[in-house]
Every structure is written in C-alpha cells, then in structure tokens.
Write a protein that holds these residues in place. Structure first.
Motif, PDB file in Angstrom:
ATOM      1  N   ILE A 193       0.904  -1.132  -0.089  1.00 58.89           N
ATOM      2  CA  ILE A 193      -0.085   0.082  -0.040  1.00 58.89           C
ATOM      3  C   ILE A 193       0.871   1.230  -0.083  1.00 58.89           C
ATOM      4  CG2 ILE A 193      -2.005   1.321   1.152  1.00 58.89           C
ATOM      5  CD1 ILE A 193      -2.544  -1.879   0.353  1.00 58.89           C
ATOM      6  N   SER A 194       0.814   2.011  -1.167  1.00 60.31           N
ATOM      7  CA  SER A 194       1.638   3.096  -1.103  1.00 60.31           C
ATOM      8  C   SER A 194       1.058   4.429  -1.954  1.00 60.31           C
ATOM      9  CB  SER A 194       2.962   2.899  -1.964  1.00 60.31           C
ATOM     10  OG  SER A 194       2.517   2.454  -3.364  1.00 60.31           O
ATOM     11  N   ALA A 195      -0.313   4.429  -1.697  1.00 60.95           N
ATOM     12  CA  ALA A 195      -1.267   5.336  -2.147  1.00 60.95           C
ATOM     13  C   ALA A 195      -0.921   6.817  -1.374  1.00 60.95           C
ATOM     14  CB  ALA A 195      -2.676   4.886  -1.715  1.00 60.95           C
ATOM     15  N   ILE A 196      -0.873   7.684  -2.522  1.00 63.22           N
ATOM     16  CA  ILE A 196      -0.794   9.207  -1.904  1.00 63.22           C
ATOM     17  C   ILE A 196      -2.205   9.430  -0.856  1.00 63.22           C
ATOM     18  CG2 ILE A 196      -1.007  11.620  -2.717  1.00 63.22           C
ATOM     19  CD1 ILE A 196      -0.102  10.602  -5.502  1.00 63.22           C
ATOM     20  N   ALA A 197      -1.309  10.188   0.121  1.00 63.81           N
ATOM     21  CA  ALA A 197      -2.160  10.607   1.112  1.00 63.81           C
ATOM     22  C   ALA A 197      -3.160  11.671   0.932  1.00 63.81           C
ATOM     23  CB  ALA A 197      -1.260  10.816   2.534  1.00 63.81           C
ATOM     24  N   THR A 198      -4.410  11.590   0.772  1.00 61.62           N
ATOM     25  CA  THR A 198      -5.513  12.374   0.662  1.00 61.62           C
ATOM     26  C   THR A 198      -6.550  12.425   1.597  1.00 61.62           C
ATOM     27  OG1 THR A 198      -6.571  11.192  -1.220  1.00 61.62           O
ATOM     28  CG2 THR A 198      -4.791  12.748  -1.992  1.00 61.62           C
ATOM     29  N   THR A 199      -7.361  13.338   1.771  1.00 59.50           N
ATOM     30  CA  THR A 199      -8.228  13.262   2.990  1.00 59.50           C
ATOM     31  C   THR A 199      -9.427  12.517   2.494  1.00 59.50           C
ATOM     32  OG1 THR A 199      -9.250  15.599   2.022  1.00 59.50           O
ATOM     33  CG2 THR A 199      -7.710  15.480   3.954  1.00 59.50           C
ATOM     34  N   ASP A 200      -9.767  12.266   0.930  1.00 62.95           N
ATOM     35  CA  ASP A 200     -10.963  11.479   0.564  1.00 62.95           C
ATOM     36  C   ASP A 200     -10.729  10.208   0.495  1.00 62.95           C
ATOM     37  OD1 ASP A 200      -9.392  11.847  -1.484  1.00 62.95           O
ATOM     38  OD2 ASP A 200     -10.559  12.001  -3.086  1.00 62.95           O
ATOM     39  N   VAL A 201      -9.591   9.542   0.665  1.00 63.11           N
ATOM     40  CA  VAL A 201      -9.352   8.178   0.714  1.00 63.11           C
ATOM     41  C   VAL A 201      -9.232   7.579   1.761  1.00 63.11           C
ATOM     42  CG1 VAL A 201      -7.865   6.549  -0.388  1.00 63.11           C
ATOM     43  CG2 VAL A 201      -8.649   8.351  -1.759  1.00 63.11           C
ATOM     44  N   GLU A 202      -9.833   6.457   2.503  1.00 68.42           N
ATOM     45  CA  GLU A 202      -9.455   5.829   3.709  1.00 68.42           C
ATOM     46  C   GLU A 202      -9.902   4.319   3.419  1.00 68.42           C
ATOM     47  OE1 GLU A 202     -13.125   7.224   6.481  1.00 68.42           O
ATOM     48  OE2 GLU A 202     -10.774   7.988   6.671  1.00 68.42           O
ATOM     49  N   ARG A 203      -9.433   3.469   4.298  1.00 65.97           N
ATOM     50  CA  ARG A 203      -9.896   2.137   4.304  1.00 65.97           C
ATOM     51  C   ARG A 203     -10.084   1.618   3.038  1.00 65.97           C
ATOM     52  NH1 ARG A 203      -9.262   3.513   8.630  1.00 65.97           N
ATOM     53  NH2 ARG A 203     -10.452   3.076  10.712  1.00 65.97           N
ATOM     54  N   LEU A 204      -8.787   1.549   2.392  1.00 66.63           N
ATOM     55  CA  LEU A 204      -8.865   0.835   1.028  1.00 66.63           C
ATOM     56  C   LEU A 204      -8.793  -0.710   1.250  1.00 66.63           C
ATOM     57  CD1 LEU A 204      -5.939   2.891  -0.946  1.00 66.63           C
ATOM     58  CD2 LEU A 204      -8.593   2.551  -1.241  1.00 66.63           C
ATOM     59  N   VAL A 205      -8.314  -1.108   2.365  1.00 67.08           N
ATOM     60  CA  VAL A 205      -8.103  -2.609   2.860  1.00 67.08           C
ATOM     61  C   VAL A 205      -9.009  -2.741   4.104  1.00 67.08           C
ATOM     62  CG1 VAL A 205      -6.658  -4.660   3.353  1.00 67.08           C
ATOM     63  CG2 VAL A 205      -5.803  -2.625   1.737  1.00 67.08           C
ATOM     64  N   GLY A 206     -10.009  -3.436   3.745  1.00 64.78           N
ATOM     65  CA  GLY A 206     -10.741  -3.891   5.000  1.00 64.78           C
ATOM     66  C   GLY A 206     -10.985  -5.393   4.998  1.00 64.78           C
TER      67      GLY A 206
END
Length: 311
Positions: A193-206
């Motif tokens: 997981i190396s996604a850019i940190a933005t406020t609109d993205v969270e919990r890609l892996v649940g």
C-alpha cells in the motif's frame, strides 16, 4: 524568474546553512524572511507557518510528500497567488527500499527466525517463500510504487499496479484504475500500500479485501495508517486468513503499548521511519536545489500542489 537577477529565497522557520547552501547551488540568493524574498523554502511541519506571507513571495516549497494537513488547515488556500510545491518524489527510493525490506522479511519468514530460540529449520521451512515469480500488487503506484517496480523486477517478481487514472505504469504487467481495485485482491500474491495520502481516501483494505486475498499473502503499508482497517487486519492475522502484515504506518499512530499488533507473530511494525531524518534531509536538500534551479531559470518548480486533487 527572468535572467535579470538571481531569485532571493528565504528558508524558514529559521535560517539553516544546509538549506541556504542548497539555494546557492540552485542559483538563488539566500535572504531573510523580512528581505522581500521571491520564494520560501520551509523545512518543518505546518505548526508555526506564518499566517501572512510577504507579497513578494511567489513560490513556497514544502518538505513533505503528503500535504493533506496543509490543505485541511487552509494554509495553501489562504495564499492563492502563490505556487506551492511538495516534496513528492524526493523520498520515493528510500521508502520503496523500506517497503521491499518489509516484504522480503515477511516472505522469507524473518519474524519467525528472529523469534526462534533453538535450531529448528524443519519447523520454519514451510513458511519460507520467495518473490521470484510472485505477483505483487502495488496499491497507489505513484513515486514510491514506481520506484518499487524495478526493485521487485530485479528479484524476479511481477507487479500489478493500481492508480487513480489507470494509465500504464512502466514495468507493471497491468495497471488498474481505482474503480477496478476489487479485481486485484485475488490476483496478486502480496500487496504494497503506497497510495498518496489524501483526505478523501481511507480504508482501502478492510475485511472484504483481506478475505479476498490468498492465505499466503503479505500486506505491506508504507502510506498511511487509516488506509487499512486495523481491527479487520488483526482478525485476519489471528485467523490465518492472510500470512502476515508489515506496517510502517498504523491506525492509531503512534501504535499504543499493549496493542495486539506488537505481539501477533505474523505482524511486523516499524515506527514510521521508512524515511528517517538521516536519509530524508539529504534527499530534501537535493529536491530544493533542483527546484531552485528551475525557479531561477524561469521554469515552474515541481510538483505543484493541486488543492482540488488533494496532492
């Protein structure tokens, strides 16, 4: 800038000889904040950033690759006539190297070897794997992910990449747009997981994503802690749904004493030091010199922050 004069560039929050030397190396002239600078090189976090900038300032260089806090606090928005650049890309190789180290540690069963107190290779052998011929899914193939692709290729691994746009990532077998991210979980052997940190993205892996992975998969997170559901991850590690996880970032962070991730045998935690100061500062100095060179030559520094995109 035109060629009429060298740009005057301040370093903040305090003057620093290392960064002023980097300014000189790029063709700029170091000056104080009160001396009508053309640009500002910032060397620390948002705390203490001036509420107002001299009207002469046309460019501000920030020291971090992720800029979500700068955006959420309105610091960039409050100065719309200034070009803002992040340090995205400056630290990519360092963080990618750390991600590779974590992945190799997991695949080669290093945690079990480190925990061993007797010579028993036959008990460890079944858990030892290889990256040769493996497929690694890179979730968020920006600077770090793109730096990781050739490192993995050297070891004989293949990569699947996920990006916002889905445009092909050099070296990846296939690149998926983020809308198709669900397709990748059963396909790859391991994930970074190396996604850019933005406020609109969270919990890609649940829980659902972990359940779709192979039971031999290792999950590596070097991006942001809240991109992975910690409770779901702990459950998956305990049940054996996946082989393991190695995290340089956690949710919560700092990871509190007594948290299960400290003692689960198939979990590895490093304290958000994939980009430690001894490596980070020289990389940032190089980035500053490159951008000052561009600014002094009349070119736009890079990468320019886009508030609407969040990076």
């Amino acid at each position: 800038m035109t060629s009429e004069r060298a740009p005057r560039i301040a370093v903040g929050p305090a003057r620093d000889a290392r960064f002023e030397q980097a300014v000189v190396g790029g063709g700029g002239v170091p000056c104080g904040f009160e001396d009508a600078p053309d640009a500002l090189i910032w060397t620390t976090g948002p705390d203490g950033f001036p509420e107002t900038l001299p009207p002469s300032v046309r460019w501000v260089q920030l020291p971090s690759a992720g800029v979500e806090y700068w955006l959420s606090q309105g610091i960039v928005r409050d100065h719309p006539h200034v070009t803002w650049t992040s340090a995205a890309g400056a630290y990519s190789a360092t963080v990618a190297e750390h991600a590779l180290m974590l992945l190799l540690a997991g695949v080669r069963a290093l945690p079990a070897h480190l925990a061993a107190t007797s010579w028993a290779p036959e008990t460890l052998a079944p858990s030892v794997g290889t990256l040769r011929g493996a497929t690694v899914g890179i979730i968020g193939a920006g600077g770090v992910g793109r730096a990781l692709v050739p490192m993995l290729a050297t070891l004989g691994a293949h990569t699947l990449a996920v990006t916002r746009s889905g445009r092909p990532v050099p070296g990846a077998v296939e690149t998926f747009p983020v809308e198709r991210i669900d397709e990748i979980w059963p396909l790859a052997d391991h994930f970074v997981i190396s996604a850019i940190a933005t406020t609109d993205v969270e919990r890609l892996v649940g829980a659902a994503e972990l359940a779709a992975m192979k039971p031999t998969a290792w999950v590596i997170n070097v991006a942001r802690g809240d991109l992975v559901d910690t409770d779901a991850l702990v459950a998956a590690l305990r049940s054996g749904a996946i082989a393991g996880a190695a995290l340089d970032v956690t949710d919560p962070e700092p990871l509190p004493d007594g948290h299960p991730l400290w003692t689960i045998p198939n979990a590895v935690v490093t304290p958000h030091d994939s980009n430690p100061a001894p490596l980070r500062i020289p990389a940032y100095l190089e980035h500053v010199t490159e951008n000052v060179t561009r600014f002094a030559s009349g070119l736009a520094p890079s990468p320019v922050i886009d508030p609407s995109a969040g990076y």
